[in-house]
Design an enzyme around this catalytic site. Structure first.
Site, PDB file in Angstrom:
ATOM      1  N   LYS A   1      49.221  40.294  39.124  1.00 47.70           N
ATOM      2  CA  LYS A   1      48.091  40.830  38.381  1.00 47.70           C
ATOM      3  C   LYS A   1      48.482  42.005  37.489  1.00 47.70           C
ATOM      4  O   LYS A   1      49.557  42.596  37.630  1.00 47.70           O
ATOM      5  CB  LYS A   1      46.959  41.208  39.339  1.00 47.70           C
ATOM      6  CG  LYS A   1      46.269  39.976  39.909  1.00 47.70           C
ATOM      7  CD  LYS A   1      45.007  40.291  40.665  1.00 47.70           C
ATOM      8  CE  LYS A   1      44.270  39.006  41.039  1.00 47.70           C
ATOM      9  NZ  LYS A   1      43.045  39.270  41.826  1.00 47.70           N
TER      10      LYS A   1
ATOM     11  N   ARG B   1      46.810  35.071  48.810  1.00 47.32           N
ATOM     12  CA  ARG B   1      46.652  34.073  47.746  1.00 47.32           C
ATOM     13  C   ARG B   1      47.711  34.346  46.679  1.00 47.32           C
ATOM     14  O   ARG B   1      47.660  35.373  45.997  1.00 47.32           O
ATOM     15  CB  ARG B   1      45.246  34.159  47.152  1.00 47.32           C
ATOM     16  CG  ARG B   1      44.942  33.115  46.098  1.00 47.32           C
ATOM     17  CD  ARG B   1      43.517  33.270  45.564  1.00 47.32           C
ATOM     18  NE  ARG B   1      43.216  32.254  44.568  1.00 47.32           N
ATOM     19  CZ  ARG B   1      43.486  32.358  43.268  1.00 47.32           C
ATOM     20  NH1 ARG B   1      44.061  33.474  42.812  1.00 47.32           N
ATOM     21  NH2 ARG B   1      43.196  31.376  42.436  1.00 47.32           N
TER      22      ARG B   1
END
Length: 387
Positions: A335, A369
């Site tokens: 991210k 995840r």
């Protein structure tokens, strides 16, 4: 009136983490020269603080604080070493009556003995669980649409499973900052072939990353086991009815805003407390609607309506969410906050991602995840032996 809105307790935090949190959220400056870890207890009152809190704060002025939130009630804080905490509790026990003392003891006594069930599968948090990502979108922030319009999802699933994935998460709508929603029909066109192919060959739990009850209804009927809802249960009643109909598992994620605009100007007075209260409220709704708490995991929503500083605070303070009765899912893989911290483009964030996941495991996250399944699996396996 001293009604308690919510409270949480976090043991064994680094003093610098506590100091940063208090400074950012309450403009308080804490002496960080202490070397021992600190325990943090926070209690938010909807009105005035209790008499007990006032007496504790008066007698332990260096470790106990009362913060007025300007019409939103008041917060009582304890930031203390283990020995200091014991002294505070001993003092409170000599007071005539204290709901606050009972609450502190309850929070301390709680432990992360939660479990998460998907069909016949069950995890208790004793070892990390890898959720492998399969994005079927043309605009995935990480793979750039590598799997979009593919026809053979069996091979992709085989690779993820052999690399260590224990859950597969299939998504047909990008949730990267700035992305726009797609129709129910288009989302189903993307994800259904993958769900049907993978279910025909493998028994691995299948999660579908969707915010739409209509999509959830169809994919669960075709063999999916779980809904990973990045909207924060936006379509509350409709989604709950679908989950109940199929006895499905569910990931409740915190977000602020929608993907198209969530990163424009996210604001929190206290990101940890606000995310915690969100989970309390939504979990209460799910439980009262008949959803088994063991079929719910929670995700603090790193990158979803959060600044760089908010993301770091959530990562450091993950233990705040351990006593909510659910395993914690952490989604930090590649991210942008990692890119910001390291000045790395999206294709060069693997090592930064692994650091966040190892830190997350140490701080109480259970399900990860990730895009890089093999590498994450190796790091977390080794880390679970050493930490």
């Amino acid at each position: 009136m001293s009604e308690i809105a919510y409270a949480y307790y976090i043991p064994s935090l680094k003093p610098i983490f506590v100091a940063d949190y208090l400074k950012e959220s309450f403009a308080m400056h804490l002496n960080v020269k202490v070397k021992n870890s600190l325990n943090l207890f926070l209690c938010r009152f909807s009105g005035e603080v209790s008499e007990c809190a006032l007496k504790i704060a008066d007698n332990f002025s260096e470790t106990c604080f009362i913060v007025d939130l300007k019409g939103k009630g008041a917060t009582f804080l304890i930031a203390a070493s283990q020995n200091q905490f014991c002294q505070i509790i001993s003092f409170a026990e000599n007071l005539e009556s204290s709901k606050l003392l009972i609450l502190i003891k309850e929070q301390i006594g709680l432990s992360n003995n939660s479990q998460f069930k998907i069909g016949a599968n069950s995890w208790n948090g004793s070892s990390p669980v890898i959720m492998g990502i399969l994005n079927i979108t043309p605009d995935s922030f990480f793979d750039g649409g590598k799997h979009f319009e593919k026809t053979d999802y069996i091979t992709i699933a085989e690779d993820l499973i052999s690399s260590g994935a224990e859950i597969l998460d299939i998504g047909g709508e990008s949730t990267r900052p700035g992305s726009q929603s797609v129709s129910v029909e288009e989302e189903l066109r993307r994800v259904l072939p993958a769900v049907e192919q993978i279910r025909s060959r493998f028994s691995i739990p299948i999660s579908v990353d969707t915010t739409k009850p209509e999509v959830a209804e169809v994919v669960l009927s075709k063999g999916a086991d779980m809904i990973n809802d990045t909207s924060g249960l936006l379509h509350e009643n409709e989604m709950i009815e679908v989950l109940k109909r199929y006895d499905a598992s569910y990931c409740l994620m915190h977000t602020q805003g929608v993907p198209e605009s969530m990163q424009d100007s996210p604001e929190y007075q206290d990101v940890i407390s606000e995310v915690y209260q969100f989970f309390q409220m939504k979990l209460k709704k799910l439980s009262s609607s008949g959803i088994d708490r063991s079929k719910i995991c929670i995700d603090p929503g790193i990158g979803f309506g959060k600044t760089f500083e908010h993301n770091l605070a959530l990562q450091r303070m993950l233990p705040a969410f351990r006593n909510l009765g659910c395993l914690i899912l952490l989604g930090t893989s590649n991210k942008s906050f990692i890119g910001t911290a390291l000045d790395r483009d999206v294709g060069k964030r693997l090592f930064g991602s692994l650091a966040t996941q190892l830190s997350g495991w140490r701080n109480g996250a259970n399900i990860f995840r990730v895009h890089d399944v093999l590498e994450t699996n190796d790091v977390l396996k080794m880390g679970s032996l050493l930490l």
